[in-house]
Design a protein around this motif. Structure first.
Motif, PDB file in Angstrom:
ATOM      1  N   LYS A  93     -55.732 -42.300 -12.219  1.00 21.91           N
ATOM      2  CA  LYS A  93     -54.491 -41.740 -11.691  1.00 21.91           C
ATOM      3  C   LYS A  93     -53.285 -42.320 -12.424  1.00 21.91           C
ATOM      4  O   LYS A  93     -52.337 -41.598 -12.743  1.00 21.91           O
ATOM      5  N   ASP A  94     -53.324 -43.609 -12.723  1.00 17.30           N
ATOM      6  CA  ASP A  94     -52.241 -44.261 -13.455  1.00 17.30           C
ATOM      7  C   ASP A  94     -52.071 -43.634 -14.833  1.00 17.30           C
ATOM      8  O   ASP A  94     -50.958 -43.293 -15.244  1.00 17.30           O
ATOM      9  N   ALA A  95     -53.167 -43.456 -15.544  1.00 20.81           N
ATOM     10  CA  ALA A  95     -53.103 -42.849 -16.880  1.00 20.81           C
ATOM     11  C   ALA A  95     -52.627 -41.404 -16.800  1.00 20.81           C
ATOM     12  O   ALA A  95     -51.813 -40.955 -17.616  1.00 20.81           O
ATOM     13  N   LYS A  96     -53.111 -40.659 -15.821  1.00 17.98           N
ATOM     14  CA  LYS A  96     -52.709 -39.256 -15.662  1.00 17.98           C
ATOM     15  C   LYS A  96     -51.212 -39.159 -15.393  1.00 17.98           C
ATOM     16  O   LYS A  96     -50.524 -38.313 -15.970  1.00 17.98           O
ATOM     17  N   ASN A  97     -50.690 -40.033 -14.534  1.00 20.11           N
ATOM     18  CA  ASN A  97     -49.251 -40.034 -14.254  1.00 20.11           C
ATOM     19  C   ASN A  97     -48.442 -40.363 -15.507  1.00 20.11           C
ATOM     20  O   ASN A  97     -47.381 -39.780 -15.744  1.00 20.11           O
ATOM     21  N   GLY A 107     -54.501 -36.498 -24.097  1.00 21.56           N
ATOM     22  CA  GLY A 107     -53.507 -35.587 -23.540  1.00 21.56           C
ATOM     23  C   GLY A 107     -54.111 -34.440 -22.769  1.00 21.56           C
ATOM     24  O   GLY A 107     -53.439 -33.797 -21.970  1.00 21.56           O
ATOM     25  N   GLU A 108     -55.380 -34.175 -22.992  1.00 21.71           N
ATOM     26  CA  GLU A 108     -56.064 -33.108 -22.265  1.00 21.71           C
ATOM     27  C   GLU A 108     -56.867 -33.663 -21.091  1.00 21.71           C
ATOM     28  O   GLU A 108     -57.740 -33.014 -20.560  1.00 21.71           O
ATOM     29  N   HIS A 109     -56.570 -34.910 -20.721  1.00 21.75           N
ATOM     30  CA  HIS A 109     -57.174 -35.607 -19.580  1.00 21.75           C
ATOM     31  C   HIS A 109     -58.661 -35.889 -19.768  1.00 21.75           C
ATOM     32  O   HIS A 109     -59.384 -36.036 -18.786  1.00 21.75           O
ATOM     33  N   ASP A 110     -59.104 -35.970 -21.000  1.00 15.64           N
ATOM     34  CA  ASP A 110     -60.475 -36.391 -21.274  1.00 15.64           C
ATOM     35  C   ASP A 110     -60.513 -37.909 -21.328  1.00 15.64           C
ATOM     36  O   ASP A 110     -59.609 -38.544 -21.882  1.00 15.64           O
ATOM     37  N   LEU A 111     -61.570 -38.492 -20.781  1.00 12.49           N
ATOM     38  CA  LEU A 111     -61.735 -39.943 -20.778  1.00 12.49           C
ATOM     39  C   LEU A 111     -62.184 -40.380 -22.163  1.00 12.49           C
ATOM     40  O   LEU A 111     -63.254 -40.013 -22.628  1.00 12.49           O
ATOM     41  N   LYS A 112     -61.331 -41.137 -22.826  1.00 10.53           N
ATOM     42  CA  LYS A 112     -61.631 -41.598 -24.180  1.00 10.53           C
ATOM     43  C   LYS A 112     -62.364 -42.932 -24.155  1.00 10.53           C
ATOM     44  O   LYS A 112     -63.309 -43.134 -24.912  1.00 10.53           O
ATOM     45  N   SER A 113     -61.921 -43.839 -23.283  1.00  7.64           N
ATOM     46  CA  SER A 113     -62.586 -45.140 -23.193  1.00  7.64           C
ATOM     47  C   SER A 113     -62.352 -45.738 -21.818  1.00  7.64           C
ATOM     48  O   SER A 113     -61.408 -45.387 -21.128  1.00  7.64           O
ATOM     49  N   ILE A 114     -63.238 -46.654 -21.447  1.00 12.43           N
ATOM     50  CA  ILE A 114     -63.106 -47.371 -20.188  1.00 12.43           C
ATOM     51  C   ILE A 114     -63.578 -48.797 -20.403  1.00 12.43           C
ATOM     52  O   ILE A 114     -64.551 -49.042 -21.124  1.00 12.43           O
ATOM     53  N   ASN A 115     -62.834 -49.743 -19.819  1.00 13.14           N
ATOM     54  CA  ASN A 115     -63.182 -51.151 -19.922  1.00 13.14           C
ATOM     55  C   ASN A 115     -63.169 -51.733 -18.512  1.00 13.14           C
ATOM     56  O   ASN A 115     -62.158 -51.669 -17.820  1.00 13.14           O
ATOM     57  N   ILE A 116     -64.313 -52.293 -18.107  1.00 16.41           N
ATOM     58  CA  ILE A 116     -64.432 -52.899 -16.789  1.00 16.41           C
ATOM     59  C   ILE A 116     -64.767 -54.368 -16.999  1.00 16.41           C
ATOM     60  O   ILE A 116     -65.787 -54.702 -17.612  1.00 16.41           O
ATOM     61  N   GLN A 140     -52.169 -32.672 -27.243  1.00 14.21           N
ATOM     62  CA  GLN A 140     -53.505 -32.978 -27.728  1.00 14.21           C
ATOM     63  C   GLN A 140     -53.551 -34.372 -28.350  1.00 14.21           C
ATOM     64  O   GLN A 140     -54.552 -35.073 -28.247  1.00 14.21           O
ATOM     65  N   GLN A 141     -52.478 -34.782 -28.995  1.00 15.11           N
ATOM     66  CA  GLN A 141     -52.437 -36.069 -29.677  1.00 15.11           C
ATOM     67  C   GLN A 141     -52.053 -37.214 -28.748  1.00 15.11           C
ATOM     68  O   GLN A 141     -52.248 -38.374 -29.082  1.00 15.11           O
ATOM     69  N   ALA A 142     -51.528 -36.887 -27.584  1.00 17.91           N
ATOM     70  CA  ALA A 142     -51.067 -37.921 -26.655  1.00 17.91           C
ATOM     71  C   ALA A 142     -52.243 -38.693 -26.064  1.00 17.91           C
ATOM     72  O   ALA A 142     -53.349 -38.172 -25.944  1.00 17.91           O
ATOM     73  N   GLU A 143     -51.978 -39.931 -25.730  1.00 18.43           N
ATOM     74  CA  GLU A 143     -52.934 -40.783 -25.039  1.00 18.43           C
ATOM     75  C   GLU A 143     -52.163 -41.631 -24.052  1.00 18.43           C
ATOM     76  O   GLU A 143     -50.991 -41.926 -24.250  1.00 18.43           O
ATOM     77  N   ALA A 144     -52.839 -41.997 -22.967  1.00 13.53           N
ATOM     78  CA  ALA A 144     -52.224 -42.897 -21.995  1.00 13.53           C
ATOM     79  C   ALA A 144     -53.286 -43.871 -21.498  1.00 13.53           C
ATOM     80  O   ALA A 144     -54.442 -43.509 -21.319  1.00 13.53           O
ATOM     81  N   ILE A 145     -52.859 -45.103 -21.295  1.00 12.03           N
ATOM     82  CA  ILE A 145     -53.745 -46.144 -20.794  1.00 12.03           C
ATOM     83  C   ILE A 145     -53.395 -46.401 -19.340  1.00 12.03           C
ATOM     84  O   ILE A 145     -52.235 -46.658 -19.009  1.00 12.03           O
ATOM     85  N   GLY A 146     -54.392 -46.297 -18.489  1.00  7.57           N
ATOM     86  CA  GLY A 146     -54.208 -46.579 -17.071  1.00  7.57           C
ATOM     87  C   GLY A 146     -54.921 -47.867 -16.707  1.00  7.57           C
ATOM     88  O   GLY A 146     -55.973 -48.176 -17.258  1.00  7.57           O
ATOM     89  N   THR A 147     -54.323 -48.624 -15.806  1.00 11.74           N
ATOM     90  CA  THR A 147     -54.932 -49.884 -15.379  1.00 11.74           C
ATOM     91  C   THR A 147     -54.943 -49.958 -13.864  1.00 11.74           C
ATOM     92  O   THR A 147     -54.151 -49.305 -13.186  1.00 11.74           O
ATOM     93  N   ALA A 148     -55.840 -50.778 -13.355  1.00  8.12           N
ATOM     94  CA  ALA A 148     -55.907 -51.036 -11.918  1.00  8.12           C
ATOM     95  C   ALA A 148     -56.463 -52.433 -11.706  1.00  8.12           C
ATOM     96  O   ALA A 148     -57.165 -52.976 -12.573  1.00  8.12           O
ATOM     97  N   GLY A 149     -56.146 -52.997 -10.550  1.00  5.43           N
ATOM     98  CA  GLY A 149     -56.661 -54.326 -10.231  1.00  5.43           C
ATOM     99  C   GLY A 149     -56.173 -55.395 -11.183  1.00  5.43           C
ATOM    100  O   GLY A 149     -56.939 -56.255 -11.603  1.00  5.43           O
ATOM    101  N   ASN A 150     -54.887 -55.326 -11.552  1.00  7.82           N
ATOM    102  CA  ASN A 150     -54.310 -56.299 -12.497  1.00  7.82           C
ATOM    103  C   ASN A 150     -55.106 -56.396 -13.789  1.00  7.82           C
ATOM    104  O   ASN A 150     -55.347 -57.477 -14.311  1.00  7.82           O
ATOM    105  N   GLY A 151     -55.535 -55.224 -14.295  1.00  2.00           N
ATOM    106  CA  GLY A 151     -56.239 -55.192 -15.575  1.00  2.00           C
ATOM    107  C   GLY A 151     -57.747 -55.322 -15.476  1.00  2.00           C
ATOM    108  O   GLY A 151     -58.414 -55.380 -16.500  1.00  2.00           O
ATOM    109  N   LEU A 152     -58.293 -55.341 -14.262  1.00  2.00           N
ATOM    110  CA  LEU A 152     -59.752 -55.421 -14.135  1.00  2.00           C
ATOM    111  C   LEU A 152     -60.422 -54.155 -14.657  1.00  2.00           C
ATOM    112  O   LEU A 152     -61.507 -54.204 -15.218  1.00  2.00           O
ATOM    113  N   VAL A 153     -59.760 -53.025 -14.466  1.00  2.00           N
ATOM    114  CA  VAL A 153     -60.242 -51.747 -14.994  1.00  2.00           C
ATOM    115  C   VAL A 153     -59.139 -51.147 -15.841  1.00  2.00           C
ATOM    116  O   VAL A 153     -57.994 -51.032 -15.398  1.00  2.00           O
TER     117      VAL A 153
END
Length: 105
Positions: free
Chosen positions: A77-81, A46-55, A27-40
């Protein structure tokens, strides 16, 4: 009910405590996923809820909405992995998993 029952009850209690700790960690875990060399960039809990998004504005092209959608999916997918790789493993129980059916578990 002899010492075997007490031992299984103790093992069940230990397993329940370990599972509770694992759930709390996830529940306390978080992961940051990126794509497009940081464009997204997005953050998942930890429960796979979207906390934030930056485009980044430079990747927003009205002529290529599908490309942006693909970047968002790739970042997710990157964050989930990353979450899966940091998830705690099931504890090893000496003698294997206890039979918890007698405890209503």
């Amino acid at each position: 009910m002899g010492t075997g029952f007490a031992k299984k009850k103790k093992q069940a209690k230990m397993l329940q405590e370990q599972l509770s700790q694992m759930h709390t960690k996830m529940q306390q875990a978080e992961a940051i996923g990126t794509a497009g060399n940081g464009l997204v960039t997005l953050t998942l809990t930890g429960e796979h809820d979207l906390k934030s998004i930056n485009i980044k504005p430079e990747c927003v092209d009205p002529e290529d909405v599908e490309g942006l959608q693909d970047l968002i999916k790739a970042a997710y997918k990157d964050a989930k992995n990353k979450l899966q790789s940091q998830s705690p493993k099931m504890p090893d129980m000496p003698g294997g998993m206890p039979d918890l059916s007698m405890f209503g578990l």
